[in-house]
Structures are given as C-alpha cells and as structure tokens.
Motif scaffolding. Structure first.
Motif, PDB file in Angstrom:
ATOM      1  N   GLN A 150       0.820  -1.208   0.000  1.00  0.00           N
ATOM      2  CA  GLN A 150       0.000   0.000   0.000  1.00  0.00           C
ATOM      3  C   GLN A 150       0.856   1.262   0.000  1.00  0.00           C
ATOM      4  O   GLN A 150       0.499   2.267  -0.616  1.00  0.00           O
ATOM      5  CB  GLN A 150      -0.935   0.019   1.206  1.00  0.00           C
ATOM      6  N   TYR A 151       2.005   1.216   0.681  1.00  0.00           N
ATOM      7  CA  TYR A 151       2.873   2.381   0.736  1.00  0.00           C
ATOM      8  C   TYR A 151       3.909   2.398  -0.391  1.00  0.00           C
ATOM      9  O   TYR A 151       4.861   3.182  -0.346  1.00  0.00           O
ATOM     10  CB  TYR A 151       3.535   2.473   2.106  1.00  0.00           C
ATOM     11  N   GLY A 156       0.551   3.807  -5.385  1.00  0.00           N
ATOM     12  CA  GLY A 156      -0.410   4.752  -4.835  1.00  0.00           C
ATOM     13  C   GLY A 156      -0.676   5.912  -5.772  1.00  0.00           C
ATOM     14  O   GLY A 156      -1.818   6.351  -5.942  1.00  0.00           O
ATOM     15  N   TYR A 157       0.386   6.415  -6.403  1.00  0.00           N
ATOM     16  CA  TYR A 157       0.255   7.522  -7.361  1.00  0.00           C
ATOM     17  C   TYR A 157      -0.644   7.112  -8.528  1.00  0.00           C
ATOM     18  O   TYR A 157      -1.543   7.862  -8.939  1.00  0.00           O
ATOM     19  CB  TYR A 157       1.646   7.915  -7.853  1.00  0.00           C
ATOM     20  N   GLU A 160      -4.327   6.911  -7.514  1.00  0.00           N
ATOM     21  CA  GLU A 160      -4.933   8.238  -7.394  1.00  0.00           C
ATOM     22  C   GLU A 160      -5.170   8.856  -8.774  1.00  0.00           C
ATOM     23  O   GLU A 160      -6.203   9.503  -9.007  1.00  0.00           O
ATOM     24  CB  GLU A 160      -4.030   9.140  -6.541  1.00  0.00           C
ATOM     25  N   ASP A 192       0.849  14.966   1.563  1.00  0.00           N
ATOM     26  CA  ASP A 192      -0.045  13.987   2.182  1.00  0.00           C
ATOM     27  C   ASP A 192      -0.684  14.430   3.491  1.00  0.00           C
ATOM     28  O   ASP A 192      -1.357  13.648   4.138  1.00  0.00           O
ATOM     29  CB  ASP A 192       0.732  12.680   2.448  1.00  0.00           C
ATOM     30  N   ASP A 197      -6.930  12.559  -0.418  1.00  0.00           N
ATOM     31  CA  ASP A 197      -6.082  12.636  -1.603  1.00  0.00           C
ATOM     32  C   ASP A 197      -6.618  13.541  -2.705  1.00  0.00           C
ATOM     33  O   ASP A 197      -5.854  14.251  -3.353  1.00  0.00           O
ATOM     34  CB  ASP A 197      -5.878  11.231  -2.194  1.00  0.00           C
ATOM     35  N   LYS A 213      -7.150   4.102  -1.743  1.00  0.00           N
ATOM     36  CA  LYS A 213      -6.299   3.019  -1.273  1.00  0.00           C
ATOM     37  C   LYS A 213      -6.252   1.962  -2.374  1.00  0.00           C
ATOM     38  O   LYS A 213      -7.285   1.495  -2.825  1.00  0.00           O
ATOM     39  CB  LYS A 213      -6.845   2.400   0.016  1.00  0.00           C
ATOM     40  N   THR A 214      -5.039   1.597  -2.793  1.00  0.00           N
ATOM     41  CA  THR A 214      -4.862   0.749  -3.965  1.00  0.00           C
ATOM     42  C   THR A 214      -4.122  -0.535  -3.617  1.00  0.00           C
ATOM     43  O   THR A 214      -3.147  -0.517  -2.865  1.00  0.00           O
ATOM     44  CB  THR A 214      -4.076   1.506  -5.056  1.00  0.00           C
ATOM     45  N   THR A 215      -4.578  -1.653  -4.199  1.00  0.00           N
ATOM     46  CA  THR A 215      -3.890  -2.928  -4.044  1.00  0.00           C
ATOM     47  C   THR A 215      -3.966  -3.720  -5.344  1.00  0.00           C
ATOM     48  O   THR A 215      -4.915  -3.580  -6.118  1.00  0.00           O
ATOM     49  CB  THR A 215      -4.483  -3.770  -2.895  1.00  0.00           C
TER      50      THR A 215
END
Length: 276
Positions: A150-151, A156-157, A160, A192, A197, A213-215
């Motif tokens: 996740q980080y 993440g970019y 978004e 952040d 976001d 939140k992306t996975t």
C-alpha cells in the motif's frame, strides 16, 4: 463436515504455495488442475471443500500481512491448526520472502484507456473477522507486506491518477463538465498532510473528499490509514469517500464507501506512540 486433520492440512498447504509463487509473478497456471491433483490424496474431501480450504489459507496469509492467491478470496474464521501450519511452512521456506518483497514493490503502468463503465462495483458484504492469535515469536516473516504494498509510492500515485480520471469522466458524462474542471489532486499538489487525496465534487456541486487506497490483490484485502486520515474522515463524514481500488494489475476495479472510517469499516489500532 469435520475439521481437517493435521495430515490433510500438511498435504494442501505446499500445493497452495506452489500456486501462490506462480500467481505473484503472473506465471500462468491452472487452479483446477492443482485442485484435482489433490483429490486422490484427500479422498474424504470434494473439490468444493478443497477450494474452500484454499480460501482459508488465503485468509491465514492475509491475517499475517502477506499476499495471497487473488483467485482464492479469503474466508475467515478457520481452524487454529491451519494458522499454525501456515506459519510452520513459512519458517521452512525462507526464500519466499523475496517473492513477497518483489510483489509488494512492483507496480504496473496505468492503463490509459480503462473501461470506466465496468470499473465501479458494490462493496464487499460485511463479515465478522476473528483473527487467530499468533504470538510474535512464531512469526517467521516480520514485515507486513500488505502494508508495504500500500505504501508503494508509485502504485499509490497510479491509483490516485486513475480515480482523478474516473471522477472527471463521471461528472462529464452527467453533464457537469464545469465541476469536472474543478477537481484537484491534493496529495500530488500539496502533499499527504490534508487527510485525503482528491478534492472532487458531487453532481450538486458539494465538496467530495476522496481517500484512495490501492492494491494489486483482491477486494477483501485490508487497507491501512493514519491517525490524521481517521480523524479527518470522522470530522467530515458527510463529504468523505473511501475509494478502494483492487485487482490493479489486471482490470482495476473500485468500490466506494461514504462516511467516517469509524463507521464504514472494521478497524484495529496497530501502532502506538510512547513518550515521557
């Protein structure tokens, strides 16, 4: 059906991990063939029972903060023996952590022509989660690779960016091009610290605070949030929206939930700050 015996669990776990290693590097394989290969070894179990147990193994890995097979969505509330056997297997397969690390750190270029019509799906149904207690001395892998993924800043970019494009598309198709032009990518432009976001708009012109939140994993993968994000969501619950992107590497899907994080998900405090 009775609980699985120790010998049955010992047979299915290595097969699951053989599939998992291929799954995490996007190597083709057949879940059906692997499942059917287990039938002669597990005469008391049907294909459906084997598939269910694979989903239990996914849940055990997820609860340890580790990636799982995307095609076997986690099923919780499994027998304690399974948790212990997964940990035992991981202790003997130390090299698999490199596979977890590579998976968490990898990112996929954003599809510039996503099918927005098919991207939005309903949120998962509520499931009471009772995680088995695993003492820290038993955990062979100390890093939470779900959190590490996740980080992953690039992932993440890209998530978004996908949501920004989706919001502009959605407002424009509803005849609100003027509102689409007002969307701001806050985390990109200001950092952040805002607690969300993206600043979008509803069709009525109200502010819409979006946290993305992306996975690359499935719909039930847990996500992680900061104290600042938690408090902001609860102060602005009427206008706060969680956008959870999953299956990002293949055909990204997203579900949304409106409200403060204290109300829209189950949550567990995972860190504390001590001071004098």
């Amino acid at each position: 059906m009775s609980h699985w015996s120790e010998s049955e669990v010992d047979l299915i776990i290595p097969v699951y991990f053989e599939m998992l290693k291929k799954d995490l590097i996007n190597q083709p394989y057949s879940k059906t063939e692997y499942r059917r290969s287990l039938l002669p070894l597990l005469p008391a179990r049907s294909e459906g029972a084997i598939e269910f147990k694979h989903q239990n193994i996914s849940a055990a890995l997820m609860n340890l903060g580790l990636p799982y097979i995307k095609g076997y969505l986690p099923r919780q509330n499994y027998q304690q023996l399974l948790d212990e056997k997964v940990i035992e297997y991981l202790r003997g397969e130390v090299k698999i952590e490199n596979t977890f690390k590579d998976y968490a750190d990898r990112h996929t270029p954003l599809n510039k022509n996503p099918d927005f019509d098919k991207m939005l799906v309903p949120p998962p149904e509520y499931e009471e989660v009772k995680e088995p207690i695993s003492h820290y001395t038993k955990r062979p892998i100390k890093i939470n690779y779900l959190k590490r993924e996740q980080y992953n800043a690039k992932l993440g970019y890209l998530g978004e960016e996908l949501v920004c494009n989706y919001e502009k598309w959605d407002l424009t198709r509803q005849g609100k091009k003027d509102l689409a032009d007002k969307i701001r990518w806050i985390s990109k432009d200001e950092g952040d610290g805002a607690g969300f976001d993206i600043l979008s708009k509803t069709v009525n012109g109200e502010d819409k605070y979006i946290e993305v939140k992306t996975t690359k994993l499935g719909i039930k993968t847990p996500f992680f949030f900061s104290k600042n994000e938690f408090e902001f969501s609860n102060r602005n619950s009427m206008n706060y929206y969680l956008y959870r992107i999953f299956d990002f590497e293949k055909q990204p899907k997203v579900f949304t939930k409106n409200g403060g994080l204290q109300n829209i998900c189950q949550y567990t405090p995972v860190s504390y700050k001590g001071y004098f």
